[in-house]
Design an enzyme around this catalytic site. Sequence first.
Site, PDB file in Angstrom:
ATOM      1  N   LYS A  25      37.909  35.636  37.310  1.00 32.16           N
ATOM      2  CA  LYS A  25      37.043  35.977  36.063  1.00 32.16           C
ATOM      3  C   LYS A  25      37.606  37.270  35.382  1.00 32.16           C
ATOM      4  CE  LYS A  25      32.518  34.263  37.716  1.00 32.16           C
ATOM      5  NZ  LYS A  25      32.439  34.434  39.185  1.00 32.16           N
ATOM      6  N   GLY A  26      38.382  37.887  36.225  1.00 31.44           N
ATOM      7  CA  GLY A  26      38.956  39.281  35.838  1.00 31.44           C
ATOM      8  C   GLY A  26      39.792  39.577  34.559  1.00 31.44           C
ATOM      9  N   ASP A  70      44.234  40.146  35.969  1.00 31.30           N
ATOM     10  CA  ASP A  70      43.932  41.449  36.074  1.00 31.30           C
ATOM     11  C   ASP A  70      44.681  42.592  36.859  1.00 31.30           C
ATOM     12  OD1 ASP A  70      42.570  40.655  38.219  1.00 31.30           O
ATOM     13  OD2 ASP A  70      40.736  41.137  37.925  1.00 31.30           O
ATOM     14  N   ASP A 120      47.716  44.033  43.362  1.00 36.36           N
ATOM     15  CA  ASP A 120      47.278  44.903  44.198  1.00 36.36           C
ATOM     16  C   ASP A 120      48.490  44.705  45.473  1.00 36.36           C
ATOM     17  OD1 ASP A 120      46.126  47.014  45.810  1.00 36.36           O
ATOM     18  OD2 ASP A 120      44.511  45.956  46.267  1.00 36.36           O
ATOM     19  N   LYS A 142      48.966  48.221  40.838  1.00 38.44           N
ATOM     20  CA  LYS A 142      48.743  49.376  41.402  1.00 38.44           C
ATOM     21  C   LYS A 142      50.136  49.686  42.274  1.00 38.44           C
ATOM     22  CE  LYS A 142      43.606  48.717  42.107  1.00 38.44           C
ATOM     23  NZ  LYS A 142      42.633  48.678  43.370  1.00 38.44           N
ATOM     24  N   PHE A 193      39.693  52.096  43.548  1.00 42.31           N
ATOM     25  CA  PHE A 193      38.985  51.101  42.901  1.00 42.31           C
ATOM     26  C   PHE A 193      38.763  51.253  41.452  1.00 42.31           C
ATOM     27  CE2 PHE A 193      36.160  47.352  42.449  1.00 42.31           C
ATOM     28  CZ  PHE A 193      36.667  46.628  43.126  1.00 42.31           C
ATOM     29  N   ASP A 225      35.863  43.793  38.055  1.00 45.64           N
ATOM     30  CA  ASP A 225      34.308  43.978  38.587  1.00 45.64           C
ATOM     31  C   ASP A 225      34.278  44.737  39.999  1.00 45.64           C
ATOM     32  OD1 ASP A 225      35.421  41.797  39.972  1.00 45.64           O
ATOM     33  OD2 ASP A 225      33.609  41.368  40.784  1.00 45.64           O
TER      34      ASP A 225
END
Length: 180
Positions: A44-45, A101, A104, A132, A153, A160
């Site tokens: 959903k990000g 989104d 990482d 990141k 984070f 979220d």
Amino acid sequence: MKKSPDVTSILFGEDEIRERVAEIGSQITERYKGENILLIGILKGACIFMSDLARQIDGNVEFDFMAVSSYGIEAKSSGVVRIIKDIDRDIQGMNVIIVEDVIDSGFTMKFLKKYLKARGPKSIGIAVLLRKNVEQQIPVKPDYVGFECGDEFLVGYGLDYAGRYRNLPYIGILDPKVYA
Ligand code: IMP
Ligand code: MG
């Protein structure tokens, strides 16, 4: 909007995000001039990033979505990616842009690119809101990066923690005491 008390600091504010998303939208408009584009948002990000980005692209844009989860023994991405929701359509011959989104570890994006490439699109691009700067990231080479960041984070603008904070209009660092 006032800063959430669970956020220690705002990294990217509303204005900055809006400007950056508009820049990426213009780059995509230029790059795909006159061609159809299929944005594949990773739920959903990426939902807020994708809605804003799509409105900054001047061209023929269609939407599809996937939902994936990466799981393992650790809280971090394990490299095992499970599809929760697949795309609805045939993407053969389409200009696909994966809209995500965060990159990482890079496992999720590596999986998505390989998975979608195997379905025969005409081209495949990657637009990611945040990358990141972490050691040992899989080199995935996104075509469009909103912002580079450290490995704190982050929440807000779609991101979220335990399902919360997606609605914050800015991107902020989550106070570690929230997940301690
Ligand atoms: P990767 O497979 O390690 O690259 O993980 C990418 C996924 O982890 C993203 O799709 C996000 O959902 C999630 N993620 C990574 N960092 C953050 C963060 O700081 N906030 C929220 N979600 C994150
Ligand atoms: Mg995600």
